[in-house]
Scaffold this motif. Structure first.
Motif, short mmCIF file in Angstrom:
data_model
loop_
_atom_site.label_atom_id
_atom_site.label_comp_id
_atom_site.label_asym_id
_atom_site.label_seq_id
_atom_site.Cartn_x
_atom_site.Cartn_y
_atom_site.Cartn_z
N LEU A 55 38.87 26.74 5.49
CA LEU A 55 37.44 26.54 5.23
C LEU A 55 37.22 25.52 4.10
CD1 LEU A 55 36.13 30.20 5.53
CD2 LEU A 55 35.35 28.27 6.91
N PHE A 56 38.09 25.55 3.08
CA PHE A 56 37.96 24.61 1.97
C PHE A 56 38.18 23.17 2.45
CE2 PHE A 56 39.81 22.31 -1.73
CZ PHE A 56 38.67 22.32 -2.53
N ILE A 57 39.16 22.98 3.33
CA ILE A 57 39.42 21.64 3.89
C ILE A 57 38.21 21.18 4.70
CG2 ILE A 57 40.85 20.35 5.54
CD1 ILE A 57 43.20 22.25 4.66
N ILE A 58 37.63 22.09 5.50
CA ILE A 58 36.44 21.75 6.29
C ILE A 58 35.28 21.39 5.37
CG2 ILE A 58 34.69 22.66 7.89
CD1 ILE A 58 36.92 24.45 9.08
N SER A 59 35.13 22.13 4.25
CA SER A 59 34.03 21.88 3.31
C SER A 59 34.14 20.50 2.67
CB SER A 59 33.97 22.97 2.25
OG SER A 59 35.01 22.81 1.29
N LEU A 60 35.37 20.06 2.37
CA LEU A 60 35.57 18.74 1.77
C LEU A 60 35.12 17.62 2.71
CD1 LEU A 60 39.08 19.18 0.07
CD2 LEU A 60 36.84 19.17 -1.05
N ILE A 61 35.28 17.86 4.02
CA ILE A 61 34.88 16.87 5.03
C ILE A 61 33.39 16.96 5.31
CG2 ILE A 61 35.21 16.12 7.44
CD1 ILE A 61 38.07 17.43 7.18
N GLN A 62 32.90 18.20 5.49
CA GLN A 62 31.51 18.42 5.91
C GLN A 62 30.51 18.39 4.75
OE1 GLN A 62 31.09 21.54 8.87
NE2 GLN A 62 29.00 21.98 8.21
N GLU A 63 30.95 18.85 3.57
CA GLU A 63 30.05 18.96 2.41
C GLU A 63 30.70 18.37 1.16
OE1 GLU A 63 28.37 23.26 4.15
OE2 GLU A 63 29.59 23.18 2.33
N PRO A 64 31.04 17.08 1.18
CA PRO A 64 31.74 16.48 0.03
C PRO A 64 30.93 16.57 -1.27
CG PRO A 64 30.90 14.78 1.52
CD PRO A 64 30.74 16.09 2.23
N GLY A 65 31.60 16.98 -2.35
CA GLY A 65 30.94 17.06 -3.65
C GLY A 65 30.10 18.29 -3.88
N GLU A 66 30.06 19.21 -2.91
CA GLU A 66 29.19 20.39 -3.02
C GLU A 66 29.71 21.40 -4.05
OE1 GLU A 66 25.81 22.70 -2.31
OE2 GLU A 66 26.28 20.59 -1.94
N ILE A 67 30.97 21.29 -4.43
CA ILE A 67 31.53 22.21 -5.45
C ILE A 67 30.71 22.15 -6.74
CG2 ILE A 67 33.55 22.70 -6.90
CD1 ILE A 67 35.29 21.65 -4.63
N GLY A 68 30.15 20.97 -7.02
CA GLY A 68 29.34 20.79 -8.23
C GLY A 68 28.10 21.65 -8.26
N ALA A 69 27.66 22.13 -7.09
CA ALA A 69 26.45 22.95 -7.02
C ALA A 69 26.63 24.29 -7.75
CB ALA A 69 26.07 23.21 -5.56
N PHE A 70 27.88 24.75 -7.88
CA PHE A 70 28.15 26.01 -8.58
C PHE A 70 27.76 25.94 -10.06
CE2 PHE A 70 31.10 26.71 -4.97
CZ PHE A 70 30.76 28.01 -4.63
#
Length: 304
Positions: A193-208
């Protein structure tokens, strides 16, 4: 374990899952669904490993067990949670809870088909009634102009992939403790899921970095109790009671998710939702074979 203890565990799981659904709906307002799910499942996986370490149940999987782990991770973690979180981002918690209520019916029918013990006429009647209940539910609107939206479809796909995973978990129970299987599935699934998130939602980790304290409270409730502990207990129950019996308890999940959506999200439960719920419960009773069993028992009593 005593049968009634298993039933008590399943009831507790459904209560927590019912309130977990609107909790995830709340969380995806702050962080995009796939990124959120990857970290939520990773937290859940670590939690399960810690619990199993205290229980002294940890061990490395055998070669033949990796097949169950990977298949279970793809269906129970990646497929189920990807579609569920993505669906919750664009549909209501109420609709999602009712659609998830078709789980027992789908489980019974798929188990019958896979085991080549074809569903009876009453089971097929249950399937039709259950799907009619889903149709009545999704036509409420889900915040869309009218009719079914893609979020409802995603939620249905999430329960379908979860039901398929139950069959794998049930089959693996003779070789591997379902609780240990859950831990490995979570970690493998979280990485995918993390690999998919990097492709589908790049940079979204910053939202935390911009979330509220209530977000973190809800996040850890969802990850630790709503996902780690309850999935571990449910998968264990599947190994004890079988996928069909365990899935019947998902009726309670539907009820609790309606209550949770009203309490946590302030969603309004309409008469059409109630109508959909009634049809789904009837569909589950017929589709799971429960109504047929009751009729057979009644006939036996009358013939004695």
């Amino acid at each position: 374990m005593n049968q009634w203890k298993i039933y008590a565990i399943l009831t507790f799981v459904m209560l927590v899952w019912g309130f977990n659904l609107p909790s995830v709906k709340y969380l995806v307002k702050f962080v995009d669904p796939v990124t959120l799910t990857a970290f939520r499942i990773l937290t859940a996986g670590i939690t399960v490993f810690i619990i199993l370490a205290f229980m002294k149940l940890l061990r490395l999987p055998r070669k033949n067990e990796w097949t169950f782990i990977v298949l279970g991770a793809l269906l129970n973690v990646v497929g189920h949670h990807y579609f569920l979180s993505s669906g919750l981002a664009i549909t209501s918690g109420t609709n999602a809870g009712l659609i998830l209520g078709t789980g027992p019916m789908l489980t019974a029918v798929l188990v019958s088909l896979i085991l080549r013990s074809y569903p009876s006429k009453l089971q097929w009647v249950g399937v039709v009634i259950g799907l009619a209940g889903v149709s009545a539910t999704v036509m409420v609107g889900s915040g869309a102009a009218a009719g079914m939206n893609i979020g409802d479809v995603f939620v249905f796909l999430s329960i379908l992939t979860q039901v398929l995973s139950f069959l794998i978990i049930s089959k693996s129970a003779s070789s591997m403790d379902p609780r240990l299987l859950t831990a490995y599935m979570f970690i493998v699934g979280a990485i995918i899921l993390f690999i998919i998130s990097l492709i589908q939602e790049p940079g979204e980790i910053g939202a935390f970095a911009d979330v509220t304290p209530i977000f973190w409270l809800t996040f850890f409730f969802s990850a630790v109790l709503g996902t780690a502990v309850t999935h571990m207990l449910y998968n264990y129950s599947i190994g004890q009671a079988g996928p069909t019996k365990a899935a019947i308890f998902m009726n309670l999940n539907t009820f609790f998710s309606l209550v949770g959506s009203a309490v946590i999200l302030g969603e309004i439960i309409t008469s059409r939702h109630i109508f959909g719920l009634v049809l789904i419960v009837i569909g589950v009773l017929f589709g799971s074979g429960a109504a047929e069993d009751l009729l057979k028992k009644r006939k036996k009593r009358l013939n004695v």
